[in-house]
Design an enzyme around this catalytic site. Structure first.
Site, PDB file in Angstrom:
ATOM      1  N   ARG A 190       0.839  -1.192   0.000  1.00 27.16           N
ATOM      2  CA  ARG A 190       0.000   0.000   0.000  1.00 27.16           C
ATOM      3  C   ARG A 190       0.879   1.249   0.000  1.00 27.16           C
ATOM      4  NH1 ARG A 190      -5.683  -0.778   0.775  1.00 27.16           N
ATOM      5  NH2 ARG A 190      -5.764   1.483   0.765  1.00 27.16           N
ATOM      6  N   LYS A 203       7.400 -12.852   2.595  1.00 22.14           N
ATOM      7  CA  LYS A 203       7.193 -13.579   1.338  1.00 22.14           C
ATOM      8  C   LYS A 203       8.395 -13.418   0.424  1.00 22.14           C
ATOM      9  CE  LYS A 203       2.256 -13.640   1.029  1.00 22.14           C
ATOM     10  NZ  LYS A 203       1.076 -13.085   0.399  1.00 22.14           N
TER      11      LYS A 203
HETATM   12  N1  PLP Z   1      -1.167  -6.419  -0.213  1.00 25.81           N
HETATM   13  C1  PLP Z   1      -1.021  -7.656  -0.712  1.00 25.81           C
HETATM   14  C2  PLP Z   1      -1.807  -8.015  -1.937  1.00 25.81           C
HETATM   15  C3  PLP Z   1      -0.166  -8.603  -0.122  1.00 25.81           C
HETATM   16  O1  PLP Z   1      -0.042  -9.840  -0.649  1.00 25.81           O
HETATM   17  C4  PLP Z   1       0.565  -8.218   1.032  1.00 25.81           C
HETATM   18  C5  PLP Z   1       1.475  -9.141   1.724  1.00 25.81           C
HETATM   19  O2  PLP Z   1       1.673 -10.255   1.459  1.00 25.81           O
HETATM   20  C6  PLP Z   1       0.395  -6.921   1.523  1.00 25.81           C
HETATM   21  C7  PLP Z   1      -0.458  -6.048   0.877  1.00 25.81           C
HETATM   22  C8  PLP Z   1       1.174  -6.426   2.723  1.00 25.81           C
HETATM   23  O3  PLP Z   1       2.459  -6.033   2.338  1.00 25.81           O
HETATM   24  P1  PLP Z   1       3.424  -5.219   3.315  1.00 25.81           P
HETATM   25  O4  PLP Z   1       3.513  -6.012   4.568  1.00 25.81           O
HETATM   26  O5  PLP Z   1       4.741  -5.186   2.601  1.00 25.81           O
HETATM   27  O6  PLP Z   1       2.849  -3.872   3.524  1.00 25.81           O
END
Ligand code: PLP
Length: 818
Positions: free
Chosen positions: A555, A669
């Protein structure tokens, strides 16, 4: 009917059915064709990819339902203590590949489809994402459901079936536009509507069940999502007074409760509809849970022995007041007994780390929507304060901080404090923020689905596939981290994944990042809806797959500092522009990939997206730069895009100002996929560094405990000269839109730099330079990459679930026999 007769009938019925559905290629082909003909209602001699996908999905669904029935029969028979997982958001992504992988019949389906003239991968691309969530906490909920099923726990998930999931992001001329996500328009084969399972919550809550299969087990658990439907009782008065049209209109209004997911992932303050959504889903879920309990039990003393409730963030915490209301008002328990039960059943995971991220509901709003619940919360708070006074005496400062009620201009209920008052177990999401259990957030099966080549390599080198279920085994890869044969396989795997990503990017933006692209790719079809005719604005470049694929997808937020990344790109561009040809030869070519959605009302975040586009436009069209730097914005980031992008990345960036990221689920991930992390010491990056060694990642920036003092310094804090220069380039309109970007520049200069971009810039550039140096030595890089994957075991959601099960929920596995 006589008992003997009934038995004979049942036996005859069993005789008519196969014991289990068959999974050989011929049976699967027949099944798919039957669904084409009878479910999709197309001729089996003429159907397209989408219809084939629908038939395939129904055939998989049959197999899920079979296991799901067996599991629930078994749970019913054993009557174990169950865990109920309440979350207002679930980011499930696609179901097809995940389901066949977990059922263990992917090869059989692939073969059956080949025989029918279809390609499994192409059909899988037909599926849209179920995006019933915003980001990390919703993805966490999805992964934890998978782990609960895989580890055979008797679990149920509860949530809301939004008619519109997270908006679709389309980019027009570099600006984000939002479009509704009509994810249910073409039907949803993965859910089962249960019209007979419905509860009144002012309107009617109707259940939609989504079977969640475990991996390597027959267990399939249930995710029950509630949709609001007009109740038969609703507005009867209007009917009887003859106001027929208005009565129908009002009936339709009832459905708005579950209509739309709130697209802001950080602040929901004071929204009436949001509160109604929370209560609607909590009330229906609790009615369902209590009904199930009462099927077999009469005495609520047994409730905590049969029920554990996990609330995912504070959003469902109104359930604490609702449980008290049911126990006290409906079941007539006395208050202390009811409170004792509530405290024993509830656990919570809190995701926000900054006070502004904690949810508050104005007292006036709660009082007008749920007056009895407000009364109950006041009573809980009164008793809490009396209790705390015994420990802290008259320390009113402390008492007011711990109070559930926040005084002030807008008197509010602090939902986190309500949870803390009740829950016997409180989990934070990473150790930086809470010295309790940590929430780990990816599921091992995720790489089985998204990165099969990596999985084969791991299984081959470990000599077993058991690592997919046993989180500790993957560390065995460390032993081979320097093995040249493994290096060769690892690099080939990465190259293939980069090729796939390059192909996707090319289709998306017309930025050519690799040679020999096959334009018949299914991505072109998949992406047709995202491309507007004016979008292919970039000329075609040649960028070798040898370039470093450097990714930041998440995001868009000021605290996540995509702006720092873009300013870093500008610095890199500026340096390249000022280099002679000899120096240029030493530059590590990069493809910088950024993706993510900005909340629709979040102006600064939207400007960051536009800045990314104007910088891309300039850089990608500059002949002085050539192949050395490319910038790409990937629109509409979601789970299926993540499945494609993450395996193809070399480096991933997690730049949140220290102390702001609750966990950062994305970085885990990347880690598991062998991407190197460039990160601040925030959220889970700190634990990752402990696990894989700080020398195997690129850490930079202020530490959590330094941040408050740096902020205090305010205006006296100067960013580096390099920082001033790149901000000036934006300010002066080097990339155009001078006036538009002025306010964005203001957020990071003149003492307004709350997220410390200026302070961290120099150290960020050093970390980037270190990444470049490491990349030049491909053997070293590959070794770091292997060690990243090998060190990822600790962060599996399986392990979290095991810990929660033992320490918070007190539940045991309940494995359905084959
Ligand atoms: N949005 C999607 C589609 C995701 O797959 C993920 C995490 O796997 C996130 C957001 C969250 O990402 P972050 O922890 O890097 O903000």
């Amino acid at each position: 009917m006589e008992l003997g007769d009934r038995k004979a009938k049942v036996e005859k019925m069993f005789g008519l059915m196969d014991e289990f559905l068959k999974n050989d290629s011929i049976s699967l082909q027949k099944d798919i064709l039957d669904h084409v003909e009878f479910t999709v209602a197309r001729s089996r001699f003429s159907f397209d990819d989408f219809e084939a996908y629908q038939a395939l999905a129904h055939s998989v669904r049959d197999r899920l339902i079979e296991r799901w029935h067996d599991t629930h029969q078994y749970f019913k028979k054993k009557d174990p203590k169950r865990i109920y997982f309440l979350s207002l958001e679930f980011l499930m992504g696609r179901s097809l590949t995940n389901s066949v992988t977990n059922l263990g019949i992917q090869d059989e389906y692939a073969d059956a489809l080949t025989q029918l003239g279809f390609d499994f991968e192409v059909l899988a691309e037909q599926e849209g994402d179920a995006a019933l969530g915003n980001g990390g906490l919703a993805r966490l909920a999805a992964c934890q459901m998978d782990s609960l099923a895989t580890l055979d726990y008797p679990a149920w998930g509860y949530g809301l079936r939004y008619q519109y999931g997270l908006f679709r992001q389309i980019i027009v001329d570099g600006f984000q536009h939002e479009q509704p996500d009509f994810w249910l328009n073409f039907g949803n084969p993965w859910e089962i509507e249960r019209v007979h399972v419905s509860y009144p919550v002012k309107v009617e809550a109707v259940a939609y069940d989504n079977p969640i299969p475990g991996y390597g087990t027959r267990n399939a658990i249930n995710l029950r999502l509630w949709a609001a439907k007009p109740s038969d009782q609703y507005d009867m008065e209007s009917y009887t007074t003859g106001d027929y049209i208005n009565a129908i209109v009002n009936r339709q209004k009832a459905e708005t409760i579950s209509n739309v997911l709130y697209p802001d992932d950080r602040s929901y303050q004071g929204k009436e509809l949001r509160l109604k959504q929370q209560f609607f889903f909590v009330s229906a879920s609790l009615q369902d849970i209590i009904r199930r309990f009462k099927d077999l039990h009469r005495n609520f003393d047994e409730f905590p022995e049969k029920v554990a409730l996990q609330i995912n963030d504070t959003h469902p915490s109104i359930s604490i007041a609702e449980v008290m209301r049911v126990l006290v008002d409906e079941e007539h328990l006395d208050w202390s007994k009811a409170w004792d039960i509530a405290c024993r059943i509830f656990s919570v995971t809190i995701h926000a780390v900054q006070p502004e991220g904690l949810e508050k509901i104005p007292v006036d709003l709660l009082g007008s929507v749920l007056p009895r619940h407000l009364e109950i919360i006041y009573e809980i708070n009164y008793r809490l304060m009396e209790e705390l006074k015994k420990s802290f005496g008259q320390d009113y400062d402390k008492l007011s901080r711990m109070s559930i009620i926040e005084e002030g201009a807008v008197k509010s209920i602090r939902m986190a404090n309500l949870s803390l008052a009740c829950c016997h177990s409180v989990n934070g999401v990473s150790r930086v923020h809470l010295e309790t259990l940590k929430t780990r957030v990816f599921k091992r099966r995720w790489i089985v689905v998204s990165n099969p080549s990596l999985c084969s390599i791991i299984s081959k080198w470990l000599g077993t596939e058991a690592w997919i279920r046993n989180v500790d085994l993957i560390a065995g890869l460390r032993e081979y981290a320097e093995d040249p044969d493994l290096h060769t396989e690892w690099k080939n795997m990465k190259r293939v994944n980069k090729m796939r990503l390059a192909e996707y990017i090319e289709t998306l933006t017309s930025v050519k990042v690799s040679e020999h692209i096959n334009f018949t790719s299914f991505f072109a079809r998949k992406l047709a809806h995202l491309l507007s005719p004016d979008q292919a604005i970039y000329p075609i470049f040649q960028v070798s797959l040898d370039a470093m694929f450097d990714v930041q997808i998440k995001r868009i937020h000021e605290y996540k500092r995509q702006l720092l990344n873009i300013l870093g790109i500008i610095h890199r561009y500026d340096c390249i522009k000022n280099m002679d040809e000899t120096d240029k030869r030493r530059v590590v070519p990069r493809v910088c990939i950024i993706g993510g959605k900005a909340a629709p009302g979040y102006e600064v975040a939207k400007k960051i997206i536009k800045l990314c586009h104007v910088v891309a436009d300039k850089v990608n069209n500059d002949p002085d730069v050539g192949d050395l730097l490319k910038v790409v914005f990937i629109p509409d980031y979601n789970v299926s895009v993540a499945e494609l992008v993450i395996p193809g990345s070399d480096l991933s960036q997690h730049l949140s100002t220290a102390g702001h990221e609750a966990s950062g689920t994305g970085c885990m991930k990347f880690l598991m996929n062998g991407c190197l992390l460039l990160a601040t010491a925030d959220g889970s990056a700190v634990e990752i560094a402990e696990e894989i060694g700080a020398e195997n990642m690129f850490l930079f920036g202020a530490k959590v405990d330094e941040v408050p003092a740096l902020r205090e310094k305010g205006t006296t804090l100067k960013g580096s000269l390099q920082f001033a220069r790149v901000v000036r380039m934006v300010r002066d309109g080097y990339f155009g839109l001078k006036d538009y970007f002025k306010s964005l520049c203001d957020t990071v200069e003149d003492g307004g730099d709350f997220y410390l971009l200026g302070y961290d810039f120099a150290s960020y550039l050093e970390a980037q330079a270190a990444a470049d140096r490491a990349f030049v030595d491909q053997e070293k890089w590959t070794q770091m990459s292997i060690l990243s994957t090998a060190g990822s075991g600790k962060f599996s959601s399986d392990r979290t679930i095991e810990e929660y099960a033992q320490q918070s929920w007190g539940i045991e596995p309940c494995k359905c026999p084959f």
